[in-house]
Design a protein around this motif. Structure first.
Motif, PDB file in Angstrom:
ATOM      1  N   ARG A 125      26.025 -28.959  43.934  1.00  0.00           N
ATOM      2  CA  ARG A 125      26.594 -27.926  43.355  1.00  0.00           C
ATOM      3  C   ARG A 125      25.491 -27.130  42.381  1.00  0.00           C
ATOM      4  O   ARG A 125      26.000 -26.171  41.643  1.00  0.00           O
ATOM      5  CB  ARG A 125      27.757 -28.488  42.403  1.00  0.00           C
ATOM      6  N   ILE A 126      24.354 -27.763  42.269  1.00  0.00           N
ATOM      7  CA  ILE A 126      23.359 -27.006  41.237  1.00  0.00           C
ATOM      8  C   ILE A 126      22.295 -26.925  42.110  1.00  0.00           C
ATOM      9  O   ILE A 126      21.526 -27.528  42.620  1.00  0.00           O
ATOM     10  CB  ILE A 126      23.193 -28.134  40.170  1.00  0.00           C
ATOM     11  N   SER A 127      21.689 -25.562  41.682  1.00  0.00           N
ATOM     12  CA  SER A 127      20.781 -24.794  42.761  1.00  0.00           C
ATOM     13  C   SER A 127      19.507 -25.788  42.119  1.00  0.00           C
ATOM     14  O   SER A 127      19.184 -26.177  41.160  1.00  0.00           O
ATOM     15  CB  SER A 127      20.576 -23.618  42.355  1.00  0.00           C
ATOM     16  N   ASN A 128      18.496 -25.358  43.046  1.00  0.00           N
ATOM     17  CA  ASN A 128      16.881 -26.271  42.735  1.00  0.00           C
ATOM     18  C   ASN A 128      16.547 -25.692  41.604  1.00  0.00           C
ATOM     19  O   ASN A 128      15.815 -26.373  40.733  1.00  0.00           O
ATOM     20  CB  ASN A 128      16.213 -25.919  44.074  1.00  0.00           C
ATOM     21  N   VAL A 129      16.805 -24.367  41.152  1.00  0.00           N
ATOM     22  CA  VAL A 129      16.241 -23.705  40.113  1.00  0.00           C
ATOM     23  C   VAL A 129      16.493 -24.178  38.845  1.00  0.00           C
ATOM     24  O   VAL A 129      16.068 -24.599  37.890  1.00  0.00           O
ATOM     25  CB  VAL A 129      16.352 -22.339  40.102  1.00  0.00           C
ATOM     26  N   GLN A 130      18.088 -24.609  38.724  1.00  0.00           N
ATOM     27  CA  GLN A 130      18.701 -25.124  37.725  1.00  0.00           C
ATOM     28  C   GLN A 130      18.502 -26.572  37.579  1.00  0.00           C
ATOM     29  O   GLN A 130      18.150 -27.081  36.335  1.00  0.00           O
ATOM     30  CB  GLN A 130      20.164 -24.758  37.881  1.00  0.00           C
ATOM     31  N   SER A 131      18.168 -27.413  38.604  1.00  0.00           N
ATOM     32  CA  SER A 131      17.802 -28.878  38.679  1.00  0.00           C
ATOM     33  C   SER A 131      16.489 -28.868  38.230  1.00  0.00           C
ATOM     34  O   SER A 131      16.023 -29.716  37.087  1.00  0.00           O
ATOM     35  CB  SER A 131      17.925 -29.404  39.918  1.00  0.00           C
TER      36      SER A 131
END
Length: 195
Positions: free
Chosen positions: A166-172
């Motif tokens: 649910r969380i993008s790679n950029v946000q992770s």
């Protein structure tokens, strides 16, 4: 308002009586939040403590260079607020944004204090939640200063397995303190080791 998700959440900690449930219905309000909509923006005062019924949120700081730093993610049965702004009435340096279309229940500070005063069981639950958050925050700071990026990513995967898709790679990447390119490299290395 359908208070069942909140009642179920609190009942996992302590069983609530009918009066307590009725009071919850009077102090919480339901809100639908669109994807990419903010429930708190930098410069505003945090007016609500927010319980996530459906959806996913992130809390982040934008630094002077315009770079975003994710500090927290919240999904179903999670709470999200800028505690310092909420309790002290100070303008927030943080933003809280919906990553998905979401439904939340929100409570104002004065109603939360009333809840604490009139219903000790609920006060106890919130105190335990705050203590758990403090412990987690301390662990996160220690991990940030003493762990490798790979170790931080593995800990992120282990701690939040239900959030990963649910969380993008950029946000992770922002959450663990690396660039998205470096995170891709870490993921590749982990994948190679697991073969």
């Amino acid at each position: 308002m359908n208070i069942v998700p909140l009642k179920t959440y609190f009942s996992k900690h302590l069983l609530l009586d009918e009066m307590e449930v009725e009071f919850l219905e009077t102090v919480f309000t339901e809100k639908k939040v669109r994807r990419k909509q903010y429930i708190l923006q930098q410069g505003d005062v945090c007016q609500f403590n927010t319980f996530v019924v459906e959806g996913c949120f992130r809390m982040f700081l934008v630094d002077e260079q315009g770079k975003e730093h994710n500090l927290q993610f919240a999904i179903e049965n999670g709470w999200i607020l800028d505690m310092e702004s909420f309790y002290f009435g100070q303008t927030s340096r943080l933003n809280i944004e919906a990553i998905e279309h979401s439904i939340v229940y929100q409570i104002k500070k004065e109603d939360q204090f009333k809840l604490f005063t009139e219903y000790p069981k609920i006060n106890h639950i919130f105190r335990v939640l705050c203590e758990n958050d403090l412990i987690f925050s301390k662990k996160r700071v220690l991990q940030t200063i003493s762990s490798t990026a790979e170790e931080r990513y593995i800990e992120f995967l282990n701690r939040f397995p239900q959030r990963i898709n649910r969380i993008s790679n950029v946000q992770s990447a922002s959450y663990i303190g690396v660039t998205s390119e470096f995170l891709s490299k870490i993921r590749k290395e982990i994948s190679t080791k697991q073969r």
